[in-house]
Scaffold this motif. Structure first.
Motif: not given
Ligand SMILES: [Zn+2]
Length: 467
Positions: A295, A297-298, A307, A312-313
């Motif tokens: 990912c 993003g995180c 996700h 995902c945060p």
């Molecule tokens: Zn993520």
């Protein structure tokens, strides 16, 4: 042989034709009708050394005018089929290719192009393909053209499974008719029905070796399983699409596919279809090498669509807003039908646990505890299991005691509301639907919200990881 205003006149010998034509003209004239020589053709075949040779000069006249002869390479249209001197001609794909190209270039929105394909273009092909010359290869080639069109219009990944395109909307597909599985099936059923007719002529024709060969060939092409079932099973067996098994069913889940919801742009529609079919771009896909699937993003998990949308945060805040919008829609409906609604009441149990059900609804002596959840349609956990897990959060001793103190004398019902993150209204909501008297348009509206939010969540994720 007459069918409505189309008719064919058969004669054994050429020299008898003028007399017969004169009789036919007389028959129609007496009834105030005329045969149109410009729309008539003559096919006159002579045997020569075991071959049949069509005449090239006009030989027959109607109303004093010569009618066009059908030569060896010519054909004419009769009841939707092209007929030449050797019989019904095999359908060709040129016309289909042209029609698809024209629809693609037309100034239409993507959903309109899809509707034109499903409701007008494909139905128009069905009759012509129920033709003795049809083959599996021809139908497959036609399907390939149609799939290419769909993928172009909806900007699909080339890896999109066929089942997504061909499975019925109620199972989670796009409901685009598959010619290869559909045409032989329909054609065979028609032939089979003809074979059972009482008419001795039709029975004799059906028993002839030539027709029997055709029937057995079409039967082999058709297979034993109805096409609808074939595509449903393929969709629900696919790696990316198996989760749809427990989610599909309610018509509200696919109403938006038939008519673009009010306020949606063409792009919104395409994004919703991409969400439903897992065509929104993510890096956590099987054809990416393992290290590249992380990912962006995180950096914690594989960047799958589930996700990005569910875990995902990076998208957490928008997920809350998606959830709240569904709650608001349901609360507004419930309040409008005269029930009292409490929004996120806090219920503190003796052991200190704090419960915050989304909505608590008071109706005719019953207190309904409603909790909304948008859940990914997955193989690991069916929607009914999700529903039941959610119910058990509240349907237990600790909460019941706390709730009885908060609302004394109340009789409680626990009714979660689960929505599929790819825009599905699952069957497990039935109990809740009945208790809250949720109408079809509200279900569809909730589904559309989930789809619109799913698309926004994905866009927001992409903006963040690109920044
Ligand atoms: Zn993520």
């Amino acid at each position: 042989m007459a069918f409505a205003d189309d008719f064919v006149l058969l004669e054994e010998e050429e020299r008898r034709v003028p007399n017969t034509l004169a009789a036919v003209e007389g028959f129609f004239r007496a009834r105030g009708m005329e045969v149109n020589p410009r729309k008539s053709v003559g096919l006159c075949v002579r045997g020569y050394e075991g071959r049949s040779i069509p005449r090239v000069q006009p030989v027959f006249r109607i109303g004093g005018q010569w009618i066009r002869p059908i030569k060896a390479m010519d054909s004419f249209r009769y009841l939707g089929h092209q007929v030449g001197s050797f019989g019904v001609k095999r359908p060709n794909l040129y016309a289909l290719q042209m029609m698809l190209e024209r629809v693609h270039r037309a100034p239409l929105k993507p959903d309109q192009k899809l509707s034109v394909l499903r409701q007008y273009l494909i139905p128009r092909l069905l009759y012509g393909f129920q033709n003795p010359g049809v083959t599996g290869g021809l139908l497959t080639a036609a399907d390939r053209l149609i799939k290419r069109f769909v993928k172009r219009v909806l900007h699909f990944n080339i890896h999109t499974p066929d089942a997504v395109i061909h499975a019925a909307a109620r199972y989670g597909g796009l409901g685009v008719y598959c010619l290869r599985s559909g045409v032989p099936f329909t054609f065979y059923r028609r032939l089979d029905r003809l074979g059972r007719e009482g008419d001795p002529v039709i029975r004799a024709v059906m028993a002839s070796p030539r027709v029997a060969r055709l029937v057995s060939r079409i039967r082999q092409l058709a297979g034993d399983v109805p096409p609808d079932q074939v595509w449903k099973e393929r969709l629900h067996a696919g790696q990316m699409t198996a989760g749809l098994r427990s989610a599909s069913g309610d018509p509200a889940s696919s109403a938006w596919l038939r008519a673009r919801p009010h306020g949606w742009s063409g792009r919104d529609f395409v994004r919703a279809v991409q969400l439903r079919t897992e065509n929104l771009p993510v890096v956590g896909v099987p054809y990416n090498p393992q290290p590249a699937r992380q990912c962006r993003g995180c950096h914690q998990r594989i960047e799958s669509l589930s996700h990005v949308l569910q875990g995902c945060p990076v998208t957490h805040g928008m997920r809350i807003r998606r959830h709240d919008e569904i709650c608001r829609k349901v609360a507004r409906h419930v309040a409008a039908s005269g029930m009292a609604v409490e929004w996120e009441p806090h219920v503190r149990a003796r052991d200190g646990a704090l419960y915050k059900p989304d909505l608590v609804i008071h109706t005719e002596g019953v207190i309904l505890v409603v909790d909304v959840q948008v859940s990914w349609e997955s193989v690991n956990r069916t929607m009914s299991e999700v529903w039941d897990l959610k119910r058990r959060v509240y349907d237990q001793q600790n909460f019941r005691e706390a709730a009885a103190r908060r609302w004394p004398g109340g009789c409680f019902r626990f009714c979660p509301l689960i929505l599929g993150a790819r825009g599905f209204w699952p069957r497990c909501n039935q109990v809740t639907e009945d208790l809250l008297r949720i109408p079809g348009h509200l279900k569809a509206s909730c589904v559309n919200s989930v789809l619109k939010w799913g698309s926004s969540l994905h866009s927001a994720f992409m903006r963040t990881v690109w920044a």
